[in-house]
Design a protein around this motif. Structure first.
Motif, mmCIF file in Angstrom:
data_model
loop_
_atom_site.group_PDB
_atom_site.id
_atom_site.type_symbol
_atom_site.label_atom_id
_atom_site.label_comp_id
_atom_site.label_asym_id
_atom_site.label_seq_id
_atom_site.Cartn_x
_atom_site.Cartn_y
_atom_site.Cartn_z
ATOM 1 N N TYR A 1 -5.202 6.164 -0.605
ATOM 2 C CA TYR A 1 -4.061 4.710 -0.728
ATOM 3 C C TYR A 1 -4.198 4.222 -2.314
ATOM 4 O O TYR A 1 -5.185 4.243 -2.612
ATOM 5 N N LEU B 1 -3.374 0.130 -3.415
ATOM 6 C CA LEU B 1 -3.324 -1.235 -2.747
ATOM 7 C C LEU B 1 -2.740 -1.998 -3.708
ATOM 8 O O LEU B 1 -3.891 -1.956 -4.535
ATOM 9 N N GLN C 1 4.325 8.940 -1.249
ATOM 10 C CA GLN C 1 4.737 7.429 -1.990
ATOM 11 C C GLN C 1 4.251 7.874 -3.221
ATOM 12 O O GLN C 1 5.190 7.310 -4.467
ATOM 13 N N MET D 1 0.797 -1.200 -0.232
ATOM 14 C CA MET D 1 -0.080 -0.024 -0.495
ATOM 15 C C MET D 1 0.486 1.459 0.202
ATOM 16 O O MET D 1 1.937 0.944 0.921
ATOM 17 N N PHE D 2 0.382 2.289 -0.820
ATOM 18 C CA PHE D 2 0.938 2.978 -0.761
ATOM 19 C C PHE D 2 0.211 4.822 -0.247
ATOM 20 O O PHE D 2 -0.924 4.243 -1.379
ATOM 21 N N ASN D 3 1.000 5.105 -0.071
ATOM 22 C CA ASN D 3 -0.141 6.569 0.864
ATOM 23 C C ASN D 3 0.477 7.962 -0.770
ATOM 24 O O ASN D 3 1.122 7.691 -1.272
#
Length: 86
Positions: free
Chosen positions: A80, A82, A44, A39-41
């Motif tokens: 986010y 995912l 990121q 998962m990237f916020n």
């Protein structure tokens, strides 16, 4: 917990997964695992988008372009992205 806005998968050739596996060791793309959750916020995702947009045209498959588009959406919504491996 946020709502899921979109769900989609890789193409029949697994072009996105293959591109991630071939990415440089220090790239975010390389950290997307085909076997687990990644998962990237939004912060990121800015870096991931930059990496994807720098790819040569021949690596800009429809799957890669879709991930780029969805990452832009997630950034705009402070959401986010995912990735779900097998």
């Amino acid at each position: 917990m946020q709502d899921t806005l979109e769900e989609f998968g890789d193409d029949a050739e697994d072009s996105f997964r293959a591109m991630c596996a071939q990415a440089p060791e220090n790239s975010l793309r390389r950290g997307i695992t085909p076997y687990d959750l990644t998962m990237f916020n939004p912060h990121q995702l800015l870096r991931l988008v930059a990496e994807l947009e720098e790819l040569p045209d021949e690596e800009q498959t429809p799957a890669v372009r879709r991930v780029t588009e969805e990452a832009h959406k997630a950034i705009r919504h402070s959401g986010y992205l995912l990735f779900i491996g097998d």
